[in-house]
Write a protein that holds these residues in place. Structure first.
Motif, short mmCIF file in Angstrom:
data_model
loop_
_atom_site.label_atom_id
_atom_site.label_comp_id
_atom_site.label_asym_id
_atom_site.label_seq_id
_atom_site.Cartn_x
_atom_site.Cartn_y
_atom_site.Cartn_z
N UNK A 119 60.72 86.30 47.11
CA UNK A 119 59.83 85.22 47.52
C UNK A 119 58.46 85.37 46.88
N UNK A 120 57.90 86.57 46.95
CA UNK A 120 56.51 86.73 46.50
C UNK A 120 56.37 86.81 44.98
N UNK A 121 57.37 87.31 44.29
CA UNK A 121 57.27 87.34 42.82
C UNK A 121 57.10 85.94 42.24
N UNK A 122 57.91 84.95 42.69
CA UNK A 122 57.66 83.59 42.20
C UNK A 122 56.30 83.05 42.62
N UNK A 123 55.83 83.39 43.83
CA UNK A 123 54.51 82.91 44.25
C UNK A 123 53.43 83.40 43.29
N UNK A 124 53.57 84.65 42.86
CA UNK A 124 52.61 85.20 41.89
C UNK A 124 52.72 84.42 40.58
N UNK A 125 53.95 84.18 40.14
CA UNK A 125 54.17 83.45 38.88
C UNK A 125 53.62 82.02 38.94
N UNK A 126 53.70 81.40 40.12
CA UNK A 126 53.21 80.03 40.27
C UNK A 126 51.70 79.96 40.42
N UNK A 127 51.07 81.12 40.61
CA UNK A 127 49.62 81.16 40.76
C UNK A 127 49.14 80.88 42.18
N UNK A 128 50.01 81.06 43.17
CA UNK A 128 49.61 80.86 44.57
C UNK A 128 48.79 82.08 45.00
N UNK A 129 47.56 81.87 45.43
CA UNK A 129 46.72 83.01 45.82
C UNK A 129 47.32 83.80 46.98
N UNK A 130 47.20 85.12 46.89
CA UNK A 130 47.72 85.98 47.97
C UNK A 130 47.09 85.64 49.32
N UNK A 131 45.86 85.19 49.30
CA UNK A 131 45.17 84.85 50.55
C UNK A 131 45.85 83.68 51.27
N UNK A 132 46.69 82.93 50.59
CA UNK A 132 47.39 81.80 51.20
C UNK A 132 48.72 82.20 51.82
N UNK A 133 49.27 83.34 51.43
CA UNK A 133 50.64 83.68 51.80
C UNK A 133 50.87 83.69 53.30
N UNK A 134 49.99 84.33 54.06
CA UNK A 134 50.18 84.35 55.52
C UNK A 134 50.02 82.96 56.13
N UNK A 135 49.13 82.15 55.57
CA UNK A 135 48.98 80.78 56.05
C UNK A 135 50.25 79.97 55.78
N UNK A 136 50.84 80.17 54.61
CA UNK A 136 52.07 79.46 54.27
C UNK A 136 53.21 79.90 55.20
N UNK A 137 53.31 81.20 55.44
CA UNK A 137 54.32 81.70 56.36
C UNK A 137 54.11 81.18 57.77
N UNK A 138 52.85 81.12 58.18
CA UNK A 138 52.54 80.60 59.52
C UNK A 138 52.90 79.12 59.64
N UNK A 139 52.65 78.36 58.59
CA UNK A 139 53.01 76.94 58.61
C UNK A 139 54.52 76.77 58.77
#
Length: 112
Positions: free
Chosen positions: A29-49
């Protein structure tokens, strides 16, 4: 149990699974997020959503307006995910957010 309830449970399970995968920082999950340029600071917010959407779908089995709101939120969330994947030109990954969006969209349609 009705078909709409089964679809809603599937949508809730998939969204919850996706949320937990983000919280646990599963590599797939997180490797593609890094590749897409999604900031790490958003990850918990995205999971919470996603977790909130999953919980909302479950609550919506008893209180339909909450389920409808949760389904709308999840459809919007995963539509944004599709756009993010397309902007990153990661054509081979575009099916994944669609797989998660489809049951939420079906739950929304069946909720009406």
């Amino acid at each position: 149990m009705s078909g709409a309830q089964i679809v809603t449970l599937v949508a809730a399970f998939l969204s919850g699974f996706s949320a937990v995968s983000v919280f646990l920082k599963a590599a797939w999950v997180v490797e593609p997020l890094v590749q897409y340029g999604v900031p790490r600071s958003w990850w918990n917010l995205l999971g919470t959503a996603k977790a909130a959407g999953s919980a909302g779908l479950l609550v919506g089995l008893a209180v339909p307006p909450i389920g409808i709101a949760a389904a709308v939120g999840l459809v919007l969330y995963f539509t944004g995910a599709v756009v993010t994947v397309l902007k990153a030109r990661s054509w081979s990954h575009v099916a994944f957010p669609i797989i998660y969006a489809a049951p939420a969209a079906a739950a929304l349609v069946l909720g009406f």
